[in-house]
Design an enzyme around this catalytic site. Structure first.
Site, short mmCIF file in Angstrom:
data_model
loop_
_atom_site.label_atom_id
_atom_site.label_comp_id
_atom_site.label_asym_id
_atom_site.label_seq_id
_atom_site.Cartn_x
_atom_site.Cartn_y
_atom_site.Cartn_z
N MET A 104 -12.40 68.57 51.01
CA MET A 104 -12.77 68.39 49.61
C MET A 104 -14.05 67.58 49.36
O MET A 104 -14.32 67.21 48.22
CB MET A 104 -11.59 67.74 48.86
CG MET A 104 -10.33 68.59 48.90
SD MET A 104 -8.84 67.80 48.23
CE MET A 104 -9.28 67.61 46.51
N GLU A 105 -14.82 67.29 50.41
CA GLU A 105 -16.01 66.44 50.21
C GLU A 105 -17.28 66.91 50.92
O GLU A 105 -18.39 66.67 50.43
CB GLU A 105 -15.72 65.00 50.69
CG GLU A 105 -14.70 64.24 49.87
CD GLU A 105 -13.26 64.48 50.33
OE1 GLU A 105 -13.06 65.01 51.45
OE2 GLU A 105 -12.33 64.15 49.57
N GLU A 119 -7.72 57.20 55.77
CA GLU A 119 -8.57 57.91 56.73
C GLU A 119 -9.51 56.93 57.44
O GLU A 119 -9.81 57.07 58.62
CB GLU A 119 -9.42 58.98 56.03
CG GLU A 119 -8.64 60.20 55.58
CD GLU A 119 -9.47 61.15 54.72
OE1 GLU A 119 -9.20 62.35 54.77
OE2 GLU A 119 -10.37 60.69 53.99
N ASP A 163 -3.28 69.73 58.63
CA ASP A 163 -2.40 70.80 58.17
C ASP A 163 -3.07 72.14 58.41
O ASP A 163 -4.28 72.22 58.54
CB ASP A 163 -2.10 70.61 56.67
CG ASP A 163 -3.38 70.54 55.84
OD1 ASP A 163 -3.77 71.58 55.29
OD2 ASP A 163 -4.01 69.47 55.76
N LYS A 169 -11.05 73.42 55.98
CA LYS A 169 -11.19 73.33 54.52
C LYS A 169 -10.88 71.91 54.10
O LYS A 169 -9.85 71.36 54.49
CB LYS A 169 -10.17 74.31 53.93
CG LYS A 169 -9.75 74.07 52.52
CD LYS A 169 -8.62 75.02 52.13
CE LYS A 169 -8.29 74.87 50.65
NZ LYS A 169 -7.66 73.59 50.31
N1 SAH Z 1 -1.24 63.80 48.68
C1 SAH Z 1 -2.40 63.22 49.36
C2 SAH Z 1 -3.65 63.79 48.82
C3 SAH Z 1 -4.65 64.03 49.88
S1 SAH Z 1 -5.85 65.15 49.35
C4 SAH Z 1 -2.36 61.71 49.25
O1 SAH Z 1 -1.76 61.08 50.09
O2 SAH Z 1 -2.95 61.12 48.34
C5 SAH Z 1 -6.54 65.66 50.81
C6 SAH Z 1 -7.67 64.86 51.37
O3 SAH Z 1 -7.71 65.21 52.73
C7 SAH Z 1 -9.02 65.22 50.80
O4 SAH Z 1 -9.91 64.12 50.80
C8 SAH Z 1 -9.52 66.36 51.72
O5 SAH Z 1 -10.87 66.22 52.10
C9 SAH Z 1 -8.62 66.28 52.95
N2 SAH Z 1 -7.79 67.47 53.22
C10 SAH Z 1 -6.85 67.51 54.20
N3 SAH Z 1 -6.25 68.72 54.25
C11 SAH Z 1 -6.81 69.48 53.28
C12 SAH Z 1 -6.59 70.84 52.82
N4 SAH Z 1 -5.70 71.65 53.39
N5 SAH Z 1 -7.32 71.28 51.78
C13 SAH Z 1 -8.22 70.48 51.20
N6 SAH Z 1 -8.45 69.20 51.57
C14 SAH Z 1 -7.78 68.69 52.62
#
Ligand code: SAH
Length: 241
Positions: free
Chosen positions: A175-176, A13, A199, A173
């Protein structure tokens, strides 16, 4: 010089932004911790990009609320920024008009959707509702959307999570953000979010697949918006006009 701290979770990111601004890694960053900091000047603004680094036990980026809290606290202590930006990717709600690739700035309060505590007083504490600075003017100048950002520690969402997000009018939505906003509230530091949609939460695709498919495009748009935003802050100072 206006000082802006951008807190970000994942390496992928942050990379386009660090490259666009030609930031240098801070050699004497937080000792013994995984966080990686980059700083430099852009349009008269001291910009720090504070990433959460890698969990050496699991070999992946430190995402979610715990690393966000610790990294934000240490970054504020070190830089005393005029404003913190919680930046990254997010899932968007098509029902609220989100499209993959959109960039959202935060509106209203940051909320948690996965802290359900049915004890008097604690229900509202669970939601958090830590305030975002009003950046609707900035969003207009950037051509970005605005909406409520909702935070939880899972990439998916339970039925109840989704109900709570709908009740809170969440547009995106992730996660931080609410965790970063809590630390900013504790330390009286203005905060807002810039989130690029990878997404659609209420779309047909598998979230993890859709996320990985759109990550490069979304982080590119995120970086472009951030570069423009920092230039605007350089012109106007903080708070922005
Ligand atoms: N499989 C991924 C994991 C990403 S987790 C990897 O390549 O490691 C998702 C990260 O993107 C988190 O930091 C969150 O803030 C953000 N994010 C993007 N889309 C999200 C969603 N639908 N729900 C929650 N977090 C999301």
């Amino acid at each position: 010089v206006t000082s802006v701290a951008v807190v970000m979770a994942m390496r992928s990111e942050a990379a386009p932004l660090v490259a666009s601004l030609r930031l240098r890694e801070v050699a004497d960053g937080p000792e013994g911790l995984p966080f990686r900091w980059y700083d430099g000047e852009h349009h008269g603004v001291l910009v720090t990009v504070a990433t959460n680094g890698v969990d050496s036990r699991h070999g992946v980026d430190n995402i979610g609320t715990n690393p966000a809290v610790l990294n934000t606290w240490l970054t504020i202590e070190q830089y005393r920024p005029d404003v913190v930006v919680t930046a990254g990717t997010a899932g968007g709600f098509a029902a609220r008009g989100a499209v993959v690739g959109d960039v959202y700035l935060s509106e209203g309060d940051f909320v948690f959707h996965d802290r359900r505590i049915a004890v008097p007083g604690f229900t509202e504490y669970g939601f958090g509702r830590y305030p975002s600075t009003d950046v609707t003017g900035l969003a207009g100048r950037l051509g970005a959307k605005t909406g409520v950002v909702s935070t939880g520690n899972s990439l998916d969402g339970t039925e109840v999570d989704l109900q709570l997000m709908a009740a809170n009018n969440a547009s995106v939505k992730e996660m931080e953000a609410a965790a970063v906003a809590w630390v900013c509230w504790l330390s009286d530091t203005p905060v807002f979010a810039v989130k690029a949609v990878t997404d659609l939460v209420d779309g047909p695709a598998d979230t993890a697949e859709e996320f990985l498919q759109n990550l490069t495009m979304a982080t590119g748009r995120l970086a472009a918006t951030m570069v423009e935003l920092i230039a605007l802050l350089g012109e106007s100072g903080w708070p922005p006009e």
